[in-house]
Write a protein that holds these residues in place. Structure first.
Motif, short mmCIF file in Angstrom:
data_model
loop_
_atom_site.label_atom_id
_atom_site.label_comp_id
_atom_site.label_asym_id
_atom_site.label_seq_id
_atom_site.Cartn_x
_atom_site.Cartn_y
_atom_site.Cartn_z
N ARG A 25 0.80 -1.23 0.00
CA ARG A 25 0.00 0.00 0.00
C ARG A 25 0.83 1.27 0.00
O ARG A 25 0.26 2.36 -0.10
CB ARG A 25 -0.91 0.01 1.24
CG ARG A 25 -1.96 -1.09 1.22
CD ARG A 25 -3.30 -0.57 0.79
NE ARG A 25 -3.89 0.30 1.77
CZ ARG A 25 -4.70 1.30 1.49
NH1 ARG A 25 -4.98 1.58 0.25
NH2 ARG A 25 -5.21 2.04 2.44
N GLU A 27 3.19 4.26 -1.31
CA GLU A 27 3.42 4.86 -2.61
C GLU A 27 4.43 5.98 -2.50
O GLU A 27 4.41 6.77 -1.56
CB GLU A 27 2.11 5.43 -3.18
CG GLU A 27 1.19 4.36 -3.73
CD GLU A 27 -0.15 4.94 -4.14
OE1 GLU A 27 -0.23 6.16 -4.41
OE2 GLU A 27 -1.11 4.16 -4.17
N SER A 111 -4.23 -9.41 2.56
CA SER A 111 -3.30 -9.14 1.46
C SER A 111 -2.73 -10.43 0.88
O SER A 111 -2.59 -10.57 -0.33
CB SER A 111 -2.14 -8.26 1.94
OG SER A 111 -2.62 -6.99 2.33
N ARG A 124 -1.13 -5.08 -5.73
CA ARG A 124 -1.29 -3.69 -5.29
C ARG A 124 -2.59 -3.09 -5.82
O ARG A 124 -3.31 -2.40 -5.10
CB ARG A 124 -0.11 -2.85 -5.77
CG ARG A 124 1.22 -3.24 -5.15
CD ARG A 124 2.36 -2.41 -5.74
NE ARG A 124 2.18 -1.01 -5.47
CZ ARG A 124 2.65 -0.37 -4.41
NH1 ARG A 124 3.39 -1.03 -3.54
NH2 ARG A 124 2.42 0.89 -4.22
N ARG A 125 -2.89 -3.37 -7.06
CA ARG A 125 -4.09 -2.81 -7.66
C ARG A 125 -5.36 -3.37 -7.00
O ARG A 125 -6.30 -2.66 -6.70
CB ARG A 125 -4.09 -3.06 -9.17
CG ARG A 125 -4.89 -2.05 -9.96
CD ARG A 125 -4.60 -2.11 -11.45
NE ARG A 125 -4.21 -3.42 -11.90
CZ ARG A 125 -2.99 -3.75 -12.31
NH1 ARG A 125 -2.05 -2.85 -12.30
NH2 ARG A 125 -2.73 -4.96 -12.71
N SER A 128 -5.73 -1.91 -3.57
CA SER A 128 -6.13 -0.52 -3.70
C SER A 128 -7.62 -0.41 -4.03
O SER A 128 -8.34 0.44 -3.49
CB SER A 128 -5.28 0.14 -4.78
OG SER A 128 -5.81 1.40 -5.12
N ASN A 129 -8.10 -1.30 -4.90
CA ASN A 129 -9.52 -1.29 -5.27
C ASN A 129 -10.42 -1.56 -4.08
O ASN A 129 -11.44 -0.87 -3.90
CB ASN A 129 -9.78 -2.34 -6.36
CG ASN A 129 -9.20 -1.92 -7.69
OD1 ASN A 129 -8.89 -0.75 -7.92
ND2 ASN A 129 -9.04 -2.87 -8.60
N CYS A 131 -9.76 -1.09 -0.98
CA CYS A 131 -9.66 0.03 -0.04
C CYS A 131 -10.52 1.20 -0.51
O CYS A 131 -11.17 1.87 0.30
CB CYS A 131 -8.21 0.48 0.12
SG CYS A 131 -7.19 -0.73 0.97
N ARG A 132 -10.49 1.44 -1.81
CA ARG A 132 -11.28 2.55 -2.34
C ARG A 132 -12.76 2.29 -2.15
O ARG A 132 -13.54 3.18 -1.85
CB ARG A 132 -10.94 2.78 -3.81
CG ARG A 132 -11.26 4.16 -4.28
CD ARG A 132 -10.53 4.59 -5.55
NE ARG A 132 -10.23 3.53 -6.47
CZ ARG A 132 -8.99 3.22 -6.86
NH1 ARG A 132 -7.97 3.90 -6.38
NH2 ARG A 132 -8.79 2.26 -7.72
N TYR A 145 -7.42 9.96 1.51
CA TYR A 145 -6.77 8.65 1.43
C TYR A 145 -7.72 7.60 1.97
O TYR A 145 -8.50 7.88 2.88
CB TYR A 145 -5.47 8.64 2.24
CG TYR A 145 -4.41 9.54 1.67
CD1 TYR A 145 -3.43 9.05 0.81
CD2 TYR A 145 -4.38 10.90 1.99
CE1 TYR A 145 -2.46 9.87 0.27
CE2 TYR A 145 -3.41 11.74 1.46
CZ TYR A 145 -2.46 11.22 0.61
OH TYR A 145 -1.51 12.04 0.07
N ASN A 146 -7.63 6.40 1.41
CA ASN A 146 -8.50 5.32 1.88
C ASN A 146 -7.75 4.40 2.82
O ASN A 146 -6.67 3.90 2.49
CB ASN A 146 -9.01 4.50 0.69
CG ASN A 146 -9.99 5.28 -0.15
OD1 ASN A 146 -11.13 5.51 0.27
ND2 ASN A 146 -9.55 5.74 -1.30
N CYS A 165 -13.61 -5.74 -8.06
CA CYS A 165 -12.32 -5.14 -7.67
C CYS A 165 -11.16 -5.87 -8.33
O CYS A 165 -10.00 -5.55 -8.05
CB CYS A 165 -12.17 -5.19 -6.15
SG CYS A 165 -13.32 -4.12 -5.27
#
Length: 308
Positions: A25, A27, A111, A124-125, A128-129, A131-132, A145-146, A165
DNA sequence: AACCAGGTGAGGA
DNA sequence: TCCTCACATGGT
């Protein structure tokens, strides 16, 4: 809040650590590493032996970051313990400053369910999905930020939404894991109290022929125990470690197990649970109590040098 | 266009 | 217990 950690002269390279595949997560934006941990956002930047930190909440303070990056341990002792041969010694040189992270167990667990049979950019993608879609938002420096979703939030997700996702067939596993944690069938805090074997039992035991934690096999369990529960002897065996061991540690694991590794690499056969345990047990007794650190160096070495 | 990616579950010998 | 196979998806 803002603070600076003095790293003194302990080996520590924040970029190597955050790009090492333990966490998915963080960046990098204009010289700072941005991370979302627990209930807040933090950005960190290393200048030599100092680590500048700016966080969105007082909960992420100096003590929190020291714990997260495991700066509370005798790392020189770890290194000297695992320096058993030229291969690992050169890996340590090449990735000087690599450390293990102590990340939140829940996030780590999800994860590495998501990580199965995938690759790091896609992991990662996918994370991230989710989390969003399911994580709450935090405002930091004027941007949203999520955070990582709670077990409750994820257990309320539909499999279809999770598939959207990009999780593919992992969607149902993630939901089952979230349900098991949310309804208390699995207590992740047990993992911090017990030893390695007990933790392994909690994560991959079978109940009435059905697993509580669907999607957690021996490798994912080892990742959770190593990256979030201080079980430093855990030795996760993925494809890269398989390559590294088959190439450099045949004599350590023995001819018979080396043959199984080769079969996995060429014939796309997977390791039976017993084979996996025999392998990691051999490697654990070779590298010692901190075998998990050796594993992480070998993982980076294999990815850097053993790719086709 | 096959093949690979921080593997695992289901089903059968 | 072990082995075989399917599995979603996106990058090379």
């Amino acid at each position: 809040m803002e603070f600076t950690l003095n790293l003194h002269d302990t080996p520590f390279d924040v970029s190597i650590i955050l790009e090492s595949g333990q966490v998915f997560r963080w960046e990098n934006k204009d010289g700072w590493w941005y991370g979302m941990i627990d209930s807040g956002v933090v950005k960190v930047r290393q200048d030599g032996s100092s680590l500048r930190c700016i966080s969105s909440t007082d909960e992420i303070n100096q003590e929190y970051i020291r714990t997260y990056f495991r700066l509370d341990e005798d790392f020189e002792g770890v290194l000297s313990a695992i320096m058993k041969d030229n291969v690992i010694n050169e890996a340590i040189q090449r990735f000087y400053g690599l450390r293990l992270i102590r990340q939140p167990t829940w996030e780590c667990l999800v994860s590495f369910v998501i990580a199965t049979n995938s690759n790091i950019p896609r992991i990662r993608r996918m994370i991230s999905n989710i989390c969003r879609r399911y994580g709450s938002t935090v405002l930091f420096e004027g941007l949203e930020y999520n955070l990582f979703p709670t077990p409750q939030a994820l257990s309320g997700a539909t499999v279809k939404d999770l598939e959207e996702c990009g999780l593919g067939y992992r969607a149902k596993y993630v939901r089952r894991v979230a349900e098991a944690v949310n309804n208390g069938k699995v207590d992740l805090s047990e993992l911090l109290i017990g030893n390695y074997e007990q933790g392994r039992e909690t994560l991959i035991r079978k109940v009435l022929g059905k697993k509580d934690l669907l999607g957690i096999g021996p490798k994912a369990a080892d990742c959770v125990l190593l990256f979030s529960c201080d079980k430093d002897e855990a030795f996760p065996i993925d494809v890269w470690i398989t390559r590294a061991v088959e190439k450099y540690y045949k004599t350590v694991v023995g001819r018979e197990l080396a043959r199984k590794l080769k079969l996995r690499l060429s014939g796309r056969q997977n390791l039976a649970l017993g084979t996996y345990d025999a392998l990691s047990s051999r490697l654990r007794s070779y590298f010692g109590t901190y075998a998990g650190y050796a594993q992480q160096y070998l993982f980076l070495l294999a990815r850097a040098t053993l790719a086709d």
